[in-house]
Design a protein around this motif. Structure first.
Motif, mmCIF file in Angstrom:
data_model
loop_
_atom_site.group_PDB
_atom_site.id
_atom_site.type_symbol
_atom_site.label_atom_id
_atom_site.label_comp_id
_atom_site.label_asym_id
_atom_site.label_seq_id
_atom_site.Cartn_x
_atom_site.Cartn_y
_atom_site.Cartn_z
ATOM 1 N N TRP A 33 0.851 -1.192 0.000
ATOM 2 C CA TRP A 33 0.000 0.000 0.000
ATOM 3 C C TRP A 33 0.883 1.237 0.000
ATOM 4 N N ASP A 34 0.476 2.255 -0.762
ATOM 5 C CA ASP A 34 1.186 3.534 -0.744
ATOM 6 C C ASP A 34 0.163 4.655 -0.818
ATOM 7 N N LYS A 35 0.438 5.732 -0.101
ATOM 8 C CA LYS A 35 -0.507 6.864 -0.064
ATOM 9 C C LYS A 35 -0.468 7.684 -1.347
ATOM 10 N N ALA A 36 0.608 7.551 -2.123
ATOM 11 C CA ALA A 36 0.730 8.316 -3.376
ATOM 12 C C ALA A 36 -0.083 7.646 -4.486
ATOM 13 N N GLY A 37 -0.122 8.299 -5.637
ATOM 14 C CA GLY A 37 -0.874 7.770 -6.774
ATOM 15 C C GLY A 37 -0.064 6.856 -7.653
ATOM 16 N N ASP A 38 1.212 6.667 -7.326
ATOM 17 C CA ASP A 38 2.085 5.815 -8.138
ATOM 18 C C ASP A 38 3.248 5.332 -7.286
ATOM 19 N N SER A 39 4.012 4.397 -7.829
ATOM 20 C CA SER A 39 5.159 3.852 -7.100
ATOM 21 C C SER A 39 6.357 4.787 -7.213
ATOM 22 N N GLY A 40 7.351 4.547 -6.357
ATOM 23 C CA GLY A 40 8.604 5.296 -6.455
ATOM 24 C C GLY A 40 9.028 5.946 -5.162
ATOM 25 N N GLY A 41 8.052 6.444 -4.370
ATOM 26 C CA GLY A 41 8.439 7.166 -3.160
ATOM 27 C C GLY A 41 9.332 8.336 -3.541
ATOM 28 N N ARG A 42 10.490 8.415 -2.892
ATOM 29 C CA ARG A 42 11.424 9.511 -3.210
ATOM 30 C C ARG A 42 12.304 9.183 -4.420
ATOM 31 N N MET A 43 11.951 8.088 -5.102
ATOM 32 C CA MET A 43 12.569 7.777 -6.405
ATOM 33 C C MET A 43 11.454 7.776 -7.452
ATOM 34 N N THR A 44 10.693 8.857 -7.468
ATOM 35 C CA THR A 44 9.538 8.923 -8.359
ATOM 36 C C THR A 44 9.910 9.586 -9.683
ATOM 37 N N THR A 45 9.268 9.126 -10.736
ATOM 38 C CA THR A 45 9.458 9.680 -12.075
ATOM 39 C C THR A 45 8.099 10.147 -12.578
ATOM 40 N N ALA A 46 8.010 11.413 -12.971
ATOM 41 C CA ALA A 46 6.747 11.973 -13.460
ATOM 42 C C ALA A 46 6.755 12.012 -14.984
ATOM 43 N N SER A 47 5.560 11.839 -15.578
ATOM 44 C CA SER A 47 5.414 11.874 -17.039
ATOM 45 C C SER A 47 4.667 13.127 -17.458
ATOM 46 N N SER A 48 4.958 13.580 -18.650
ATOM 47 C CA SER A 48 4.227 14.718 -19.213
ATOM 48 C C SER A 48 2.801 14.279 -19.531
ATOM 49 N N PRO A 49 1.799 15.111 -19.200
ATOM 50 C CA PRO A 49 0.418 14.757 -19.558
ATOM 51 C C PRO A 49 0.195 14.733 -21.073
ATOM 52 N N HIS A 50 1.127 15.348 -21.823
ATOM 53 C CA HIS A 50 0.993 15.403 -23.281
ATOM 54 C C HIS A 50 1.693 14.238 -23.977
ATOM 55 N N ASN A 51 2.707 13.693 -23.308
ATOM 56 C CA ASN A 51 3.454 12.573 -23.902
ATOM 57 C C ASN A 51 4.056 11.741 -22.776
ATOM 58 N N PRO A 52 3.493 10.557 -22.498
ATOM 59 C CA PRO A 52 3.978 9.743 -21.379
ATOM 60 C C PRO A 52 5.440 9.304 -21.520
ATOM 61 N N GLN A 53 5.984 9.429 -22.732
ATOM 62 C CA GLN A 53 7.399 9.058 -22.926
ATOM 63 C C GLN A 53 8.351 10.176 -22.478
ATOM 64 N N SER A 54 7.801 11.360 -22.291
ATOM 65 C CA SER A 54 8.606 12.478 -21.774
ATOM 66 C C SER A 54 8.506 12.451 -20.251
ATOM 67 N N THR A 55 9.620 12.114 -19.587
ATOM 68 C CA THR A 55 9.587 11.912 -18.135
ATOM 69 C C THR A 55 10.684 12.711 -17.436
ATOM 70 N N VAL A 56 10.491 12.866 -16.137
ATOM 71 C CA VAL A 56 11.474 13.608 -15.346
ATOM 72 C C VAL A 56 11.558 12.974 -13.955
ATOM 73 N N ASP A 57 12.784 12.805 -13.458
ATOM 74 C CA ASP A 57 13.000 12.267 -12.107
ATOM 75 C C ASP A 57 12.843 13.403 -11.107
ATOM 76 N N LEU A 58 11.812 13.315 -10.282
ATOM 77 C CA LEU A 58 11.556 14.388 -9.318
ATOM 78 C C LEU A 58 12.307 14.177 -8.006
ATOM 79 N N GLY A 59 12.743 12.948 -7.747
ATOM 80 C CA GLY A 59 13.478 12.644 -6.516
ATOM 81 C C GLY A 59 14.946 12.408 -6.825
ATOM 82 N N ALA A 60 15.414 11.193 -6.520
ATOM 83 C CA ALA A 60 16.832 10.842 -6.762
ATOM 84 C C ALA A 60 17.166 11.045 -8.238
ATOM 85 N N GLN A 61 18.342 11.625 -8.499
ATOM 86 C CA GLN A 61 18.760 11.956 -9.867
ATOM 87 C C GLN A 61 19.663 10.894 -10.484
ATOM 88 N N TYR A 62 20.557 10.381 -9.692
ATOM 89 C CA TYR A 62 21.466 9.320 -10.139
ATOM 90 C C TYR A 62 21.922 8.572 -8.895
#
Length: 342
Positions: A33-62
């Motif tokens: 179970w997770d309170k967020a809407g997707d997996s990842g926690g602080r290693m989450t990757t968000a997608s563009s609403p216009h193109n799911p292939q365009s993504t960005v790492d909002l947490g850990a970078q490398y």
């Protein structure tokens, strides 16, 4: 068939699920179970609403691997590298401090692909938007209540959320945490910051010589990454994506401000660092109230066992250190503590 609930679909939680599936001598029914809407926690990757292939790492970078952990966690790195989930970071990161023998890796499909790899291995039932509110003892099982939906019973519960969120849980768990354990949990501290993801149209050019850059002279912005460039992926069909991490002092000062206001402040400072950026087609502003662990629980040995029969254990980087290897260490410690109960 024993029912196991893992609370938190970040790195520690997903790895606990995968390790339990590999190691369990008996069949287990794993639930995450997770309170967020997707997996990842602080290693989450968000997608563009216009193109799911365009993504960005909002947490850990490398991921930085030291010679010590390259040896003791070799099997984990080998598996992720062999599967193409990690690859060496070869793009230029301006201002990055490298120590002798360290290796840096990026996730070509975004850091959350590491989490998804482990969740897939685990075969767990994964439910999002499940905020746990209470944990009670009922007939030698754990009755776990959530904000929405009915409570459910489990034989084993593993908590991998940040320590302050463990302390917020209500029910019998409040009496099961000893005074010593409570003090340890209260001593865990975190930095806070914001991350802002920007998505651009295909064909947009961002003309800078770096893929990532640490900023030392700005009160608001600490790090910028052109995420597709960081991952060494260029495509004429997918627009570039950019992520900005704020400084911790800025994050702390603006913690209770609206994300809209914070986003506007970040944009103003960004114009000073990278002038003339085009308008993004979409944005995603993420508040990290619990960003990185600044003080871990002392003498916790990677996990904290709250109850033996039925088993209740806490894990996560709050019991080790705030990086990839810290989460692996904690997951292995949780597994070791659970071995006699599965």
């Amino acid at each position: 068939m024993a029912r196991v609930l893992i609370v938190g679909a970040g790195l520690t939680g997903s790895l606990c699920a995968a390790l339990l599936r590999r190691e369990a001598s008996s069949s287990l029914r794993l639930t995450v179970w997770d309170k967020a809407g997707d997996s990842g926690g602080r290693m989450t990757t968000a997608s563009s609403p216009h193109n799911p292939q365009s993504t960005v790492d909002l947490g850990a970078q490398y991921i930085t691997c030291t010679p010590h952990y390259a040896k003791i966690h070799q099997s984990f790195y080998d598996e992720l590298l062999a599967g193409g989930i990690l690859k060496p970071l070869i793009s230029p990161i301006d201002g990055m401090v490298m120590k002798e023998g360290d290796c840096n890796f990026v996730a070509p499909h975004g850091v959350s692909s590491i989490i998804n790899h482990y969740l897939k291995q685990s075969g767990a039932d994964i439910c999002f938007r499940q905020r746990v509110t209470q944990i009670n003892l009922r007939d030698n099982k754990w009755e776990v209540s959530r904000e929405t939906g009915s409570s459910e019973q489990f034989d084993i519960v593993v908590l991998t959320m940040p320590a302050p969120q463990i302390l917020q849980l209500r029910g019998d768990i409040t009496n099961l945490i000893s005074e010593c354990q409570r003090q340890q949990l209260e001593s865990v501290s975190y930095s806070s910051r914001y991350a802002l993801g920007l998505f651009y149209e295909a064909g947009t050019k961002i003309d800078v010589p770096w893929a990532g850059r640490y900023i030392t002279s700005n009160p608001c912005i600490r790090f910028i990454s052109i995420d597709n460039k960081k991952r060494n992926i260029e495509s004429s069909e997918i627009g570039p994506s950019l992520v900005i991490h704020t400084t911790v002092p800025f994050g702390v000062t603006h913690l209770e401000h609206s994300t809209e206001d914070v986003q506007e402040l970040i944009f103003k400072q960004l114009e000073n660092i990278v002038p003339g950026l085009p308008q993004p087609v979409a944005t995603k502003c993420q508040k990290w109230r619990h960003s990185q662990v600044t003080n871990a629980a002392a003498n916790s040995l990677g996990q904290m066992t709250l109850h033996l029969q039925p088993f209740l254990v806490c894990g996560g980087d709050g019991f080790t250190q705030s990086n990839f290897d810290g989460c692996i260490t904690s997951a292995l410690c949780v597994l070791e503590a659970l071995k006699n109960h599965i």
